[in-house]
Design an enzyme around this catalytic site. Sequence first.
Site, mmCIF file in Angstrom:
data_model
loop_
_atom_site.group_PDB
_atom_site.id
_atom_site.type_symbol
_atom_site.label_atom_id
_atom_site.label_comp_id
_atom_site.label_asym_id
_atom_site.label_seq_id
_atom_site.Cartn_x
_atom_site.Cartn_y
_atom_site.Cartn_z
ATOM 1 C CE LYS A 62 9.709 7.739 6.970
ATOM 2 N NZ LYS A 62 8.675 8.552 7.559
ATOM 3 C CE LYS B 106 4.879 5.351 7.164
ATOM 4 N NZ LYS B 106 4.654 6.721 7.537
ATOM 5 C CB CYS C 207 10.709 47.860 10.538
ATOM 6 S SG CYS C 207 10.883 49.651 10.420
ATOM 7 C CB CYS D 69 10.293 51.815 7.031
ATOM 8 S SG CYS D 69 11.401 50.461 6.619
ATOM 9 C CE1 TYR E 197 -3.707 3.195 8.462
ATOM 10 C CE2 TYR E 197 -3.527 4.934 6.808
ATOM 11 C CZ TYR E 197 -3.386 4.500 8.112
ATOM 12 O OH TYR E 197 -2.923 5.350 9.070
ATOM 13 C CD GLU F 162 -2.461 -1.195 2.758
ATOM 14 O OE1 GLU F 162 -2.530 -0.163 3.452
ATOM 15 O OE2 GLU F 162 -2.912 -2.288 3.121
ATOM 16 C CB CYS G 298 14.534 48.698 10.327
ATOM 17 S SG CYS G 298 14.035 48.648 8.597
ATOM 18 C CG ASP H 184 3.872 12.630 5.054
ATOM 19 O OD1 ASP H 184 3.768 12.375 6.264
ATOM 20 O OD2 ASP H 184 4.751 13.381 4.590
ATOM 21 C CB CYS I 199 14.201 53.116 8.207
ATOM 22 S SG CYS I 199 13.226 52.172 9.388
#
Length: 671
Positions: free
Chosen positions: A311, A113, A424, A430, A224, A111, A406, A115, A409
Amino acid sequence: MEEKDRILELRQLLHKYNELYYVKNAPVVSDREFDSLMHELQDLEALHPEMFDPNSPTQRVGSDISSDFIQVEHRYPMLSLANTYNRGEVSDFWHRVSEGLSGAPFEICCELKFDGLSISLLYENGRLVRAVTRGDGSKGDDVTANVRTIRSVPLTIDPSLGCPDSFEVRGEVLMPWSSFERLNAERELREEALFANPRNAASGTLKSKSSKVVATRGLDAYFYYMLGDQLPSSCHSDNLLALANWGFKTSSATKVARSLEEVYAFIDYWDTQRSSLPVATDGIVLKVNDLRQQQQLGMTSKNPRWAIAYKFQAEKVKTRLLDVIFQVGRTGAVTPVAEMEPVLLAGTIVKRASLHNADIMEGLHLHRGDWVYVEKAGEIIPQIVGVVPGEHGTSQSGSLSFISVCPECGTPLVRYEGEAASYCPNDTACPPQIKGRIIHFISKDAMNIANIGPETIEEYYSRHLIADAADLYQLQVGQLCGADGSKLKSARKTIEGIRKSLEVPFTRSLYALGIRFVGKVVASQLARHFKSLDALQSASMDELLAVEGVGKVIAESIRSFFQEERNLLLIGRLQMAGVKFELEESAVVSPVGNVLQGKTIVISGVFVHHSREEYKAFIESQGGKNGSSISSKTSFVLAGDNMGPSKKDKALQLGVALMSEEEFLKMTGWE
Ligand code: IVH
């Protein structure tokens, strides 16, 4: 017929249509018909509250009631599987099984797998009674209310199909690539943290306290494994067939192997073909097919001896880290970005990877010159997963750290409680924030000002021609061409493009304002609901929350946007320039005709001008048919943004054309 009988009849009918659509991929009624039966049922249920049933098809939309999850003990523990990574380990498993069965013949059920995250559903008398997450294997969270919203999960089973009085079914809750991409696209527009892969997105969604949110996220589930005292068969693969017959989604990729070679062939086939699946898979599961043999083999202390996981290798490459730069977005959020030596990874050249935020960046302890591993998270977004051991570049100089002011600026950065991002706060002065807002304003999905792009905005800004979006409408041809009259043609075109943008409908001018968390989908929803900026501006918190897709965060953001003087001044000037902040009637109603007569159209992706439902209704109103999946019968795909890669591949394979939203509107004359 009595109303109460009609309720029962409608429930049965809608369950069947639902299964045909979401599980069997073979719809037999139009969406419109489905919706009208659903409305009829909703109305009747409202008249008969005594007939409430949590498994009614009307309950799939979820509810706003926040639910804390109760922990529930599993009747049968939820085991995990031992992992293997190569053919040698698969062959070892085969021989261990053979030995354990004293050389008796056996079959292996191969089957995919999936995720996602595992789930166990309990059915009693053909009705879903409980859905529990894996948790620690012996007890998990009761997530029944959320699982009920997953369209492919059967809420009831037809009694004539003879399922046992009580059984459990195990499977995986997944977010298909298409839903994942749509969700991340929406989150990106709202500048929210992206989910790294569909598994995280599915897990975050299933643990959501509001089932209403879950209902909108497009989750799916594959099953499953079945457990119980009176199973239909003592053969696992036959039990999977029974599950499919009762309305569960099972994988059609399942195959029974009688030799190790057949197992290898299955692995090799799916190692490459899995990229065309609608959901993420991370390997193969091999199970002894005969339940009596499974019992005979039993368990080790942790895993069954009768099954293993194989896997797939996630593609991972090494490259050198050159530097980390810091980008300031239009909301002031500062993102660290790794710059790397270009490297080929899963088909594309990668040279940059977002490090997301200060915590993630500093957790990696990076140095300039380090060799780093890069992986594609969820096979899409490149991500640095770690430094190659012993390969720190200039470790003596200390690791690269996040900045405190920042970079543009010099204003000290702030981090709001509970947020991972640093900002910022200097939003009025800015430069990248100012330019970012204008660039957003002119972008394709917003005012769509042709001929100008980010570089032009940079140029106009540095020449002090513009300081905000409204200034664009004051530009004169003379300012844009050289003193000698050069570039006159392109200057005229630019001004023409700016003028044309005034025709953009309210759905997009609202998005163009760049209200935080108001992406194009939400903007379109809001525009349709309130119909004018004035109405939106005066909407109360409750009125905002009544709009689909609008939660507390968005509603608060809208309210605070309209509380800022600066924004109101900008809106006033845009209005004076002629930007439309009201919805025109033509955008709401669509005419009836036959321009799509005989066409079967599949809709995919996210749309800007009209909602998906409006497109579906429009297609039907024009004599066309809405197809549910791409096949050789599909005339074309109406492709919005972020259409899933597997759908794109399928269309390409079958030679089915993709049509953009704009092309579609032009072709049908529906603007
Ligand atoms: S069978 C005892 N089959 O992989 C057997 N699991 O560690 C129980 N998974 O927790 C699992 N696809 O979440 C099985 N076709 C499949 C699967 C599968 C994904 C997940 C499941 C399980 C983990 C194994």
